[in-house]
Write an enzyme that holds these catalytic residues in place. Structure first.
Site, PDB file in Angstrom:
ATOM      1  N   TYR A  93     -22.419   9.492 146.840  1.00 38.76           N
ATOM      2  CA  TYR A  93     -22.445   8.136 146.283  1.00 38.76           C
ATOM      3  C   TYR A  93     -21.214   7.335 146.696  1.00 38.76           C
ATOM      4  O   TYR A  93     -21.294   6.117 146.880  1.00 38.76           O
ATOM      5  CB  TYR A  93     -22.601   8.196 144.761  1.00 38.76           C
ATOM      6  CG  TYR A  93     -23.967   8.702 144.367  1.00 38.76           C
ATOM      7  CD1 TYR A  93     -25.092   7.906 144.530  1.00 38.76           C
ATOM      8  CD2 TYR A  93     -24.148   9.996 143.885  1.00 38.76           C
ATOM      9  CE1 TYR A  93     -26.360   8.370 144.214  1.00 38.76           C
ATOM     10  CE2 TYR A  93     -25.407  10.478 143.554  1.00 38.76           C
ATOM     11  CZ  TYR A  93     -26.507   9.655 143.725  1.00 38.76           C
ATOM     12  OH  TYR A  93     -27.762  10.119 143.413  1.00 38.76           O
ATOM     13  N   VAL A  95     -34.036  14.634 147.552  1.00 45.24           N
ATOM     14  CA  VAL A  95     -34.569  14.875 148.897  1.00 45.24           C
ATOM     15  C   VAL A  95     -34.872  16.370 148.992  1.00 45.24           C
ATOM     16  O   VAL A  95     -34.045  17.206 148.585  1.00 45.24           O
ATOM     17  CB  VAL A  95     -33.519  14.485 149.965  1.00 45.24           C
ATOM     18  CG1 VAL A  95     -33.964  14.894 151.359  1.00 45.24           C
ATOM     19  CG2 VAL A  95     -33.230  12.980 149.910  1.00 45.24           C
ATOM     20  N   GLY A 143     -29.241  16.001 154.429  1.00 44.59           N
ATOM     21  CA  GLY A 143     -28.216  15.934 155.464  1.00 44.59           C
ATOM     22  C   GLY A 143     -28.641  15.204 156.716  1.00 44.59           C
ATOM     23  O   GLY A 143     -28.004  15.324 157.758  1.00 44.59           O
ATOM     24  N   GLY A 155     -29.658  11.729 156.489  1.00 43.18           N
ATOM     25  CA  GLY A 155     -29.631  10.283 156.241  1.00 43.18           C
ATOM     26  C   GLY A 155     -30.723   9.779 155.320  1.00 43.18           C
ATOM     27  O   GLY A 155     -30.774   8.586 155.018  1.00 43.18           O
ATOM     28  N   LEU A 156     -31.605  10.685 154.859  1.00 37.42           N
ATOM     29  CA  LEU A 156     -32.712  10.223 154.023  1.00 37.42           C
ATOM     30  C   LEU A 156     -32.244   9.775 152.633  1.00 37.42           C
ATOM     31  O   LEU A 156     -32.727   8.777 152.102  1.00 37.42           O
ATOM     32  CB  LEU A 156     -33.770  11.322 153.899  1.00 37.42           C
ATOM     33  CG  LEU A 156     -35.008  10.966 153.085  1.00 37.42           C
ATOM     34  CD1 LEU A 156     -35.667   9.691 153.591  1.00 37.42           C
ATOM     35  CD2 LEU A 156     -36.001  12.122 153.092  1.00 37.42           C
ATOM     36  N   GLY A 157     -31.308  10.517 152.053  1.00 37.57           N
ATOM     37  CA  GLY A 157     -30.790  10.107 150.740  1.00 37.57           C
ATOM     38  C   GLY A 157     -30.220   8.708 150.799  1.00 37.57           C
ATOM     39  O   GLY A 157     -30.448   7.884 149.907  1.00 37.57           O
TER      40      GLY A 157
HETATM   41  C1  LIG Z   1     -27.785  14.116 147.013  1.00 33.39           C
HETATM   42  C2  LIG Z   1     -28.911  13.896 148.031  1.00 33.39           C
HETATM   43  C3  LIG Z   1     -29.930  12.894 147.472  1.00 33.39           C
HETATM   44  C4  LIG Z   1     -28.302  13.337 149.307  1.00 33.39           C
HETATM   45  O1  LIG Z   1     -29.341  13.121 150.240  1.00 33.39           O
HETATM   46  P1  LIG Z   1     -29.128  13.537 151.765  1.00 33.39           P
HETATM   47  O2  LIG Z   1     -30.317  13.074 152.521  1.00 33.39           O
HETATM   48  O3  LIG Z   1     -28.782  14.982 151.837  1.00 33.39           O
HETATM   49  O4  LIG Z   1     -27.838  12.669 152.149  1.00 33.39           O
HETATM   50  P2  LIG Z   1     -27.595  11.813 153.468  1.00 33.39           P
HETATM   51  O5  LIG Z   1     -27.875  12.674 154.650  1.00 33.39           O
HETATM   52  O6  LIG Z   1     -28.319  10.525 153.369  1.00 33.39           O
HETATM   53  O7  LIG Z   1     -26.026  11.573 153.386  1.00 33.39           O
HETATM   54  C5  LIG Z   1     -25.447  10.278 153.446  1.00 33.39           C
HETATM   55  C6  LIG Z   1     -23.954  10.464 153.564  1.00 33.39           C
HETATM   56  O8  LIG Z   1     -23.454  11.141 152.392  1.00 33.39           O
HETATM   57  C7  LIG Z   1     -22.783  12.334 152.771  1.00 33.39           C
HETATM   58  N1  LIG Z   1     -23.096  13.351 151.769  1.00 33.39           N
HETATM   59  C8  LIG Z   1     -24.300  13.853 151.446  1.00 33.39           C
HETATM   60  N2  LIG Z   1     -24.189  14.750 150.453  1.00 33.39           N
HETATM   61  C9  LIG Z   1     -22.865  14.803 150.155  1.00 33.39           C
HETATM   62  C10 LIG Z   1     -22.111  15.554 149.210  1.00 33.39           C
HETATM   63  N3  LIG Z   1     -22.691  16.412 148.351  1.00 33.39           N
HETATM   64  N4  LIG Z   1     -20.771  15.350 149.173  1.00 33.39           N
HETATM   65  C11 LIG Z   1     -20.160  14.498 150.026  1.00 33.39           C
HETATM   66  N5  LIG Z   1     -20.840  13.734 150.933  1.00 33.39           N
HETATM   67  C12 LIG Z   1     -22.166  13.904 151.001  1.00 33.39           C
HETATM   68  C13 LIG Z   1     -23.324  12.702 154.120  1.00 33.39           C
HETATM   69  O9  LIG Z   1     -22.413  13.492 154.842  1.00 33.39           O
HETATM   70  C14 LIG Z   1     -23.558  11.353 154.750  1.00 33.39           C
HETATM   71  O10 LIG Z   1     -22.334  10.859 155.249  1.00 33.39           O
HETATM   72  P3  LIG Z   1     -22.277   9.973 156.616  1.00 33.39           P
HETATM   73  O11 LIG Z   1     -23.092   8.737 156.324  1.00 33.39           O
HETATM   74  O12 LIG Z   1     -20.837   9.708 156.801  1.00 33.39           O
HETATM   75  O13 LIG Z   1     -22.897  10.821 157.677  1.00 33.39           O
HETATM   76  C15 LIG Z   1     -29.621  15.232 148.402  1.00 33.39           C
HETATM   77  O14 LIG Z   1     -28.669  16.130 148.919  1.00 33.39           O
HETATM   78  C16 LIG Z   1     -30.339  15.882 147.229  1.00 33.39           C
HETATM   79  O15 LIG Z   1     -31.492  15.583 146.965  1.00 33.39           O
HETATM   80  N6  LIG Z   1     -29.643  16.804 146.523  1.00 33.39           N
HETATM   81  C17 LIG Z   1     -30.245  17.546 145.426  1.00 33.39           C
HETATM   82  C18 LIG Z   1     -30.616  16.643 144.271  1.00 33.39           C
HETATM   83  C19 LIG Z   1     -29.427  15.848 143.773  1.00 33.39           C
HETATM   84  O16 LIG Z   1     -28.376  16.392 143.467  1.00 33.39           O
HETATM   85  N7  LIG Z   1     -29.631  14.528 143.693  1.00 33.39           N
HETATM   86  C20 LIG Z   1     -28.607  13.605 143.216  1.00 33.39           C
HETATM   87  C21 LIG Z   1     -28.697  13.471 141.744  1.00 33.39           C
HETATM   88  S1  LIG Z   1     -27.429  12.408 141.129  1.00 33.39           S
END
Ligand SMILES: CC(C)(COP(=O)(O)OP(=O)(O)OC[C@H]1O[C@@H](n2cnc3c(N)ncnc32)[C@H](O)[C@@H]1OP(=O)(O)O)[C@@H](O)C(=O)NCCC(=O)NCCS
Length: 148
Positions: free
Chosen positions: A120, A82, A88, A90-92
């Site tokens: 995850y 994302v 942060g 909800g898109l992930g």
């Molecule tokens: C990891 C990633 C895909 C998460 O997407 P996001 O849109 O930020 O996450 P969301 O907002 O959908 O979060 C969903 C839930 O996970 C939690 N969460 C998100 N990132 C987290 C983290 N690093 N550690 C713990 N919890 C986390 C959120 O708090 C949320 O919790 P909730 O449902 O209780 O409110 C995004 O941060 C990203 O692209 N990061 C960089 C690339 C990466 O590392 N990708 C993963 C490769 S394995």
């Protein structure tokens, strides 16, 4: 964007490779801090996947993901990303849930980027105790915290 408002935004999810701008995919992966390659390499990887998801905000690519699978009982997630300014909200979660919906009754594995394990866990994943990987750039992956 505020927390948990991805569902309320006009985010469009597309689950086809038709019409995808692979340079934009490369840029999303790059900006998210993921491994990235030439756009053509990403085209081949995504087109070779079992299912894919791309998120758009008013026509701009802001997130992506893909799953490999035998379509029967095993699957793996890759390239979940994302754009930082959309993280942060909800898109992930939307991206992963869209992929999981298309995977039916499969076991699903992945290797999380260091620090993303909690994301995850929130989606029902549990840490593997016996996960093994044979990475091409083994030393670099160890340095980045993926392996021992
Ligand atoms: C990891 C990633 C895909 C998460 O997407 P996001 O849109 O930020 O996450 P969301 O907002 O959908 O979060 C969903 C839930 O996970 C939690 N969460 C998100 N990132 C987290 C983290 N690093 N550690 C713990 N919890 C986390 C959120 O708090 C949320 O919790 P909730 O449902 O209780 O409110 C995004 O941060 C990203 O692209 N990061 C960089 C690339 C990466 O590392 N990708 C993963 C490769 S394995």
């Amino acid at each position: 964007m505020k927390r948990n408002d991805a569902g309320a935004m006009a985010i469009e999810l597309r689950q086809t490779c038709d019409g995808i701008d692979w340079t934009a995919v490369r840029d999303v992966l790059k900006e998210a801090g993921m491994s990235f390659h030439a756009p053509e390499i990403h085209r081949r990887a995504f087109e070779g996947a079992y299912n894919v998801v791309f998120a758009y905000d008013e026509g701009t690519l802001i997130g992506c993901g893909r799953a490999l699978s035998d379509g029967v009982y095993q699957a793996a997630l890759y390239d979940i990303a994302v754009l930082p300014r959309y993280q942060g909200s909800g898109l992930g979660r939307l991206l992963v849930e869209a992929l999981l919906t298309g995977l039916g009754d499969c076991n699903v594995i992945l290797y999380a980027s260091p620090g993303k394990e909690g994301f995850y866990r929130k989606l029902g994943f549990r840490a593997l105790k016996t996960g093994m990987a044979r990475f091409l750039r083994a030393d670099a992956m160890a340095e980045r915290g993926f392996t021992e």
